[in-house]
Scaffold this active site. Sequence first.
Site, PDB file in Angstrom:
ATOM      1  N   ASP A   9     -32.016  43.950 -34.738  1.00  0.00           N
ATOM      2  CA  ASP A   9     -32.508  45.238 -35.229  1.00  0.00           C
ATOM      3  C   ASP A   9     -31.327  46.013 -35.811  1.00  0.00           C
ATOM      4  O   ASP A   9     -30.317  46.211 -35.141  1.00  0.00           O
ATOM      5  CB  ASP A   9     -33.152  46.029 -34.082  1.00  0.00           C
ATOM      6  CG  ASP A   9     -33.900  47.247 -34.595  1.00  0.00           C
ATOM      7  OD1 ASP A   9     -35.134  47.288 -34.463  1.00  0.00           O
ATOM      8  OD2 ASP A   9     -33.246  48.159 -35.151  1.00  0.00           O
ATOM      9  N   ASP A 105     -36.328  46.318 -40.922  1.00  0.00           N
ATOM     10  CA  ASP A 105     -34.966  46.158 -40.376  1.00  0.00           C
ATOM     11  C   ASP A 105     -34.902  45.305 -39.120  1.00  0.00           C
ATOM     12  O   ASP A 105     -33.936  45.379 -38.379  1.00  0.00           O
ATOM     13  CB  ASP A 105     -34.327  47.532 -40.137  1.00  0.00           C
ATOM     14  CG  ASP A 105     -34.665  48.132 -38.796  1.00  0.00           C
ATOM     15  OD1 ASP A 105     -35.789  47.886 -38.318  1.00  0.00           O
ATOM     16  OD2 ASP A 105     -33.808  48.802 -38.211  1.00  0.00           O
ATOM     17  N   GLU A 106     -35.932  44.497 -38.869  1.00  0.00           N
ATOM     18  CA  GLU A 106     -35.849  43.665 -37.658  1.00  0.00           C
ATOM     19  C   GLU A 106     -36.481  42.297 -37.866  1.00  0.00           C
ATOM     20  O   GLU A 106     -37.416  42.139 -38.656  1.00  0.00           O
ATOM     21  CB  GLU A 106     -36.468  44.364 -36.447  1.00  0.00           C
ATOM     22  CG  GLU A 106     -37.905  44.718 -36.640  1.00  0.00           C
ATOM     23  CD  GLU A 106     -38.563  45.370 -35.427  1.00  0.00           C
ATOM     24  OE1 GLU A 106     -38.245  45.016 -34.278  1.00  0.00           O
ATOM     25  OE2 GLU A 106     -39.434  46.223 -35.671  1.00  0.00           O
TER      26      GLU A 106
HETATM   27  P1  TTP Z   1     -35.929  51.695 -36.391  1.00  0.00           P
HETATM   28  O1  TTP Z   1     -35.286  50.356 -36.235  1.00  0.00           O
HETATM   29  O2  TTP Z   1     -36.952  52.096 -35.393  1.00  0.00           O
HETATM   30  O3  TTP Z   1     -34.809  52.837 -36.358  1.00  0.00           O
HETATM   31  P2  TTP Z   1     -33.357  52.828 -36.966  1.00  0.00           P
HETATM   32  O4  TTP Z   1     -32.989  51.515 -37.538  1.00  0.00           O
HETATM   33  O5  TTP Z   1     -33.222  53.977 -37.913  1.00  0.00           O
HETATM   34  O6  TTP Z   1     -32.457  53.163 -35.705  1.00  0.00           O
HETATM   35  P3  TTP Z   1     -32.071  52.207 -34.485  1.00  0.00           P
HETATM   36  O7  TTP Z   1     -30.577  52.097 -34.536  1.00  0.00           O
HETATM   37  O8  TTP Z   1     -32.549  52.940 -33.286  1.00  0.00           O
HETATM   38  O9  TTP Z   1     -32.770  50.899 -34.684  1.00  0.00           O
HETATM   39  O10 TTP Z   1     -36.593  51.803 -37.813  1.00  0.00           O
HETATM   40  C1  TTP Z   1     -36.022  51.193 -38.976  1.00  0.00           C
HETATM   41  C2  TTP Z   1     -36.196  52.115 -40.165  1.00  0.00           C
HETATM   42  O11 TTP Z   1     -37.577  52.371 -40.357  1.00  0.00           O
HETATM   43  C3  TTP Z   1     -35.536  53.469 -39.994  1.00  0.00           C
HETATM   44  O12 TTP Z   1     -34.174  53.465 -40.406  1.00  0.00           O
HETATM   45  C4  TTP Z   1     -36.393  54.348 -40.821  1.00  0.00           C
HETATM   46  C5  TTP Z   1     -37.763  53.716 -40.799  1.00  0.00           C
HETATM   47  N1  TTP Z   1     -38.661  54.460 -39.880  1.00  0.00           N
HETATM   48  C6  TTP Z   1     -39.495  55.431 -40.416  1.00  0.00           C
HETATM   49  O13 TTP Z   1     -39.520  55.632 -41.632  1.00  0.00           O
HETATM   50  N2  TTP Z   1     -40.290  56.130 -39.565  1.00  0.00           N
HETATM   51  C7  TTP Z   1     -40.289  55.947 -38.209  1.00  0.00           C
HETATM   52  O14 TTP Z   1     -41.029  56.629 -37.468  1.00  0.00           O
HETATM   53  C8  TTP Z   1     -39.420  54.931 -37.677  1.00  0.00           C
HETATM   54  C9  TTP Z   1     -39.384  54.690 -36.186  1.00  0.00           C
HETATM   55  C10 TTP Z   1     -38.627  54.227 -38.551  1.00  0.00           C
HETATM   56 MG    MG Z   2     -33.304  49.728 -36.431  1.00  0.00          MG
END
Ligand code: TTP
Ligand code: MG
Length: 355
Positions: A9, A105-106
Amino acid sequence: MKQIIAHIDMDCFFAACEEKYDPSLVGKPVAIGALPSSNRGVLCTANYEARKYGLKSALPISKAIKLCPNGTYLKPNFILYKNESSNVMFELKKFATFIEQVSIDEAYLDITAFAKRFPNIEDAAKYIQDHIYNTTKLKCSIGVSESRYVAKIASDFKKPYGITVVNDMKSFLAPLEVTKISGIGKKTFEKLKKLNILTIDNLAKYNTFKLIDNFGTWIIGLQELAKGNDKSKVNEEYGPRKSISKEMTFDTDIFLTNCDNYITELINELDMDKYSFKTVSLKVRFSDFNTISRDISLKIPMTSKEIIKNKIQYLLNSLKCTNEETKVRLLGIKVSNLIFEADQQMTINSFCAEC
Ligand code: TTP
Ligand code: MG
């Protein structure tokens, strides 16, 4: 471990992509999503500096500005994030026998074969993490376990830029709050709490018949996960895209009769990549939150944005509520029934071969 599954992730993904191309942002609180000028809408994400102020995904921008008035707030650049995501997935494929991208992103990777090259699994995971950073300049966190769902929990364990390898699933899972199991939402948690089930261990050890009496047989699957019994595999490849869409929520509701320019803007932003489409859809949310969608199908797949525009116009006209007073809160367009260019070429080639 019989199979070794890694869940990758990316760290604060949208914000990290912005920092990559504008290093002046590094070290400052940055949030992506609605802009302070709109005073409506929510954040998509925030970098780790901004999280110190309480900024996070889904936080209304109005609250974000109060918590972090000096933060940098940026409008999302989805094309950039999609490109960066493709680059990351391209690199990840080098380590996986099977890979399954589950969001922008995962991804889950089956690294059973790859990990054998290293003295231990931590080193294999570190190699992947370093490789992703060296090739994309983006950081990720990695969870590794024999189970998919435990790998996912683990990747979140030491964020950012963390690696968590779970060898003993039972002792890793036991103290965690039961909501870590995906499928246990707020409502189920409230009911579980009444039975004194707070941790994964509590759920694993609870009398199964009593659980079924309270929740139904679907809970058995979750109890099995709580016990660490998860045989699911990484599914080969992520499937082809099913649709391409764009939506726009207005700061102030607009008249339905004034939608044309926004429709053009939405269509221009559609990232069609190498797809043609057979269905065009329109979504409208009115000021009273009533939401409708309308579709139209084409006889043959098309790629032209002009056609999308014509069809959307037709759908708009057919709404029959073009009352001058009708106001719109959100507009969305979508194309679906997609055909990828390469597949289309194959279809044409096989058709010609038969001629
Ligand atoms: P996430 O992997 O949930 O968050 P992140 O990568 O920003 O942070 P983390 O380090 O905790 O993993 O989500 C990936 C991307 O998806 C995030 O950068 C933006 C988008 N996203 C949204 O647009 N709305 C949301 O509610 C979430 C959770 C994510
Ligand atoms: Mg993330």
